[in-house]
Write an enzyme that holds these catalytic residues in place. Structure first.
Site, PDB file in Angstrom:
ATOM      1  N   ALA A 209      29.527  -2.619 -14.716  1.00 27.01           N
ATOM      2  CA  ALA A 209      29.464  -1.606 -13.656  1.00 27.01           C
ATOM      3  C   ALA A 209      28.245  -1.807 -12.740  1.00 27.01           C
ATOM      4  O   ALA A 209      27.216  -2.286 -13.230  1.00 27.01           O
ATOM      5  CB  ALA A 209      29.417  -0.224 -14.294  1.00 27.01           C
TER       6      ALA A 209
ATOM      7  N   ASP B  55      31.086  -1.538 -19.812  1.00 25.72           N
ATOM      8  CA  ASP B  55      29.729  -1.073 -19.503  1.00 25.72           C
ATOM      9  C   ASP B  55      29.434   0.126 -20.390  1.00 25.72           C
ATOM     10  O   ASP B  55      30.283   1.003 -20.560  1.00 25.72           O
ATOM     11  CB  ASP B  55      29.594  -0.675 -18.025  1.00 25.72           C
ATOM     12  CG  ASP B  55      28.148  -0.631 -17.576  1.00 25.72           C
ATOM     13  OD1 ASP B  55      27.705  -1.575 -16.902  1.00 25.72           O
ATOM     14  OD2 ASP B  55      27.450   0.344 -17.934  1.00 25.72           O
TER      15      ASP B  55
ATOM     16  N   CYS C 296      18.879  -9.540 -11.851  1.00 24.36           N
ATOM     17  CA  CYS C 296      18.392  -9.506 -10.457  1.00 24.36           C
ATOM     18  C   CYS C 296      16.883  -9.261 -10.485  1.00 24.36           C
ATOM     19  O   CYS C 296      16.361  -8.488  -9.685  1.00 24.36           O
ATOM     20  CB  CYS C 296      19.150  -8.499  -9.608  1.00 24.36           C
ATOM     21  SG  CYS C 296      19.225  -6.868 -10.300  1.00 24.36           S
TER      22      CYS C 296
HETATM   23  C1  LIG Z   1      22.833  -5.223 -13.647  1.00 23.82           C
HETATM   24  S1  LIG Z   1      23.891  -3.950 -14.093  1.00 23.82           S
HETATM   25  C2  LIG Z   1      25.464  -4.732 -14.001  1.00 23.82           C
HETATM   26  C3  LIG Z   1      25.941  -4.959 -12.585  1.00 23.82           C
HETATM   27  C4  LIG Z   1      27.373  -5.421 -12.521  1.00 23.82           C
HETATM   28  N1  LIG Z   1      27.596  -6.616 -13.278  1.00 23.82           N
HETATM   29  C5  LIG Z   1      27.820  -5.659 -11.102  1.00 23.82           C
HETATM   30  O1  LIG Z   1      27.877  -6.817 -10.651  1.00 23.82           O
HETATM   31  O2  LIG Z   1      28.127  -4.681 -10.411  1.00 23.82           O
HETATM   32  C6  LIG Z   1      23.660  -3.802 -15.815  1.00 23.82           C
HETATM   33  C7  LIG Z   1      24.596  -2.829 -16.481  1.00 23.82           C
HETATM   34  O3  LIG Z   1      24.385  -2.924 -17.898  1.00 23.82           O
HETATM   35  C8  LIG Z   1      24.774  -1.691 -18.451  1.00 23.82           C
HETATM   36  N2  LIG Z   1      24.275  -1.635 -19.847  1.00 23.82           N
HETATM   37  C9  LIG Z   1      23.061  -1.267 -20.299  1.00 23.82           C
HETATM   38  N3  LIG Z   1      23.006  -1.371 -21.636  1.00 23.82           N
HETATM   39  C10 LIG Z   1      24.216  -1.820 -22.052  1.00 23.82           C
HETATM   40  C11 LIG Z   1      24.789  -2.111 -23.315  1.00 23.82           C
HETATM   41  N4  LIG Z   1      24.092  -1.965 -24.453  1.00 23.82           N
HETATM   42  N5  LIG Z   1      26.063  -2.532 -23.369  1.00 23.82           N
HETATM   43  C12 LIG Z   1      26.783  -2.688 -22.225  1.00 23.82           C
HETATM   44  N6  LIG Z   1      26.302  -2.409 -20.996  1.00 23.82           N
HETATM   45  C13 LIG Z   1      25.033  -1.986 -20.900  1.00 23.82           C
HETATM   46  C14 LIG Z   1      24.186  -0.670 -17.496  1.00 23.82           C
HETATM   47  O4  LIG Z   1      24.863   0.555 -17.601  1.00 23.82           O
HETATM   48  C15 LIG Z   1      24.392  -1.350 -16.146  1.00 23.82           C
HETATM   49  O5  LIG Z   1      25.540  -0.856 -15.507  1.00 23.82           O
END
Ligand SMILES: C[S@@+](CC[C@H](N)C(=O)[O-])C[C@H]1O[C@@H](n2cnc3c(N)ncnc32)[C@H](O)[C@@H]1O
Length: 381
Positions: free
Chosen positions: A180, A201, A307
């Site tokens: 997400a 996510d 990022c």
């Molecule tokens: C950098 S963002 C991802 C952006 C996404 N890939 C995009 O391109 O739009 C990182 C995501 O990791 C999720 N996150 C954090 N801890 C996590 C976990 N233990 N398992 C899965 N997702 C996790 C967060 O909610 C966040 O949405």
């Protein structure tokens, strides 16, 4: 798995944190209760000045000013709509499709060079337009097509690089572990090559945003068929849930989101109350990467991305996790050389020249994309 990975990353932190902080900054500051509140974005800048001036040396002032300036976008064309008309309209704005320009260059390379580089797989199916270096024009907002879908998705064009590096092949089963709000999930679907795509996510509110993106860009038949599955699980458990399952896995982890942290107070990881969470990021990142590698079929591929500019969140996490998987699971993982890839895209992006593993797009005033770190790994059969 949690304990050995946690122990390993803690060791890494001990070594690296100190190495990154110059001696003059190693003091304990006392905060009086009356001290005025310091915005998190200021704390972020202080932190970056301390660590990145050491990490990047003479390059830091130019990266710094770029990070503080307006970023550039790319328009990812929605292949589920009237993409040819949309591409023509974008060309009329003097934007160019950097993906297909790079692939055309690749096809013109002499044969003996080609033999050492992998095939572009499904990447030519992606169309992403950017304005040329130095051109700071903005794209108009996306419009609804006659099919009720938006015609393009605006994103940091460097965010497409991890998807391109993953190198999807037709019929691949794909996992997007931290998906997400969904820019990269959408790009994965736009390749038209996923037999199945699992988009996960941890945050339910953020998977809600992902569902909205899918709703705005992907036809109902694909959203509601069994090609895409959206879940909200803890990605760290994926190795136990679906081990040895996927051909390609994208691990786009939570990080210090450097550009966001300099511009937004809301949800800023440099808020004092989130200090512990920030310090634990490399540990969480290593857990997620380990889970992604365990979920990959032997012989499959993983791309790790952030990022952030921080070596501690980038190459140290990659190197530490590979070492841990070898020691704890006897799983061998090889980092893939992406130097040919960097060469293909260097007209559009500025790359940091000295990554030990992976590639890092650094913000630059005339190509203000990124930061975006990505590293491709091969889980050996
Ligand atoms: C950098 S963002 C991802 C952006 C996404 N890939 C995009 O391109 O739009 C990182 C995501 O990791 C999720 N996150 C954090 N801890 C996590 C976990 N233990 N398992 C899965 N997702 C996790 C967060 O909610 C966040 O949405």
């Amino acid at each position: 798995m949690a304990a050995p990975i946690a122990r390993g990353v803690r060791e890494l932190l001990k070594v690296v944190d100190f190495a990154q902080v110059p001696r003059r900054h190693r003091y304990k500051k006392k905060w009086a209760t009356t001290e005025p509140k310091f915005p998190a974005s200021r704390l972020a800048l202080q932190n970056f000045d301390m660590t990145y001036s050491v990490q990047f040396g003479d390059l830091w002032p130019s990266i710094r000013v770029s990070l503080l300036s307006e970023q550039k976008y790319g328009a990812l064309v929605n292949n589920f709509g009237a993409w040819d008309n949309v591409s023509t309209n974008l060309e009329q704005l003097s934007a160019r499709d950097f993906v297909n320009e790079a692939i055309s260059r690749w096809e013109l390379e002499p044969k003996n060079d080609l033999s050492s580089t992998p095939s572009p797989g499904c990447s030519p199916n992606l169309r992403c337009f950017t304005f040329s270096r130095g051109d700071i024009s903005r794209f108009p907002p996306a419009r609804l097509s006659s099919l009720g879908l938006l015609d393009y998705y605006l994103m940091d064009a460097a965010s497409l690089l991890p998807v391109l590096a993953l190198g999807l092949q037709p019929g691949d089963t794909v996992l997007d572990l931290c998906a997400a709000p969904g820019g990269k999930t959408l790009a994965l679907l736009q390749t038209g090559c996923c037999r199945n795509l699992a988009a996960n996510d941890l945050s339910t509110s953020r998977t809600g945003r992902l569902q909205k993106v899918l709703h705005s860009y992907v036809p109902q038949a694909i959203r509601e068929g069994n090609q895409v599955r959206v879940t909200s699980w803890d990605g760290r458990k994926w190795g136990e849930l679906e081990g040895d399952t996927y051909d390609r896995v994208l691990v786009d982890v939570p990080c210090t989101t450097d550009r966001h942290s300099l511009h937004e107070e809301e949800n800023n990881i440099f808020q004092r109350s989130r200090k512990k969470e920030r310090q634990m990021l490399p540990m969480l990142q290593a857990h997620l990467l380990a889970a992604g590698l365990l979920a990959t079929k032997p012989g499959g591929h993983v791309v790790y991305s952030t990022c952030s500019l921080s070596h501690l969140q980038n190459e140290y996490v990659v190197q530490g996790t590979i070492e841990l998987l070898a020691n704890q699971y006897s799983i061998k993982v090889q980092v893939e050389d992406l130097s040919h890839f960097r060469k293909l895209f260097m007209d559009t992006f500025s790359f940091f020249p000295s990554c030990q593993v992976g590639e890092l797009v650094i913000p630059n005033l005339i190509a203000n994309f990124g930061p975006m770190y990505f590293c491709k790994m091969h889980r050996l059969p």
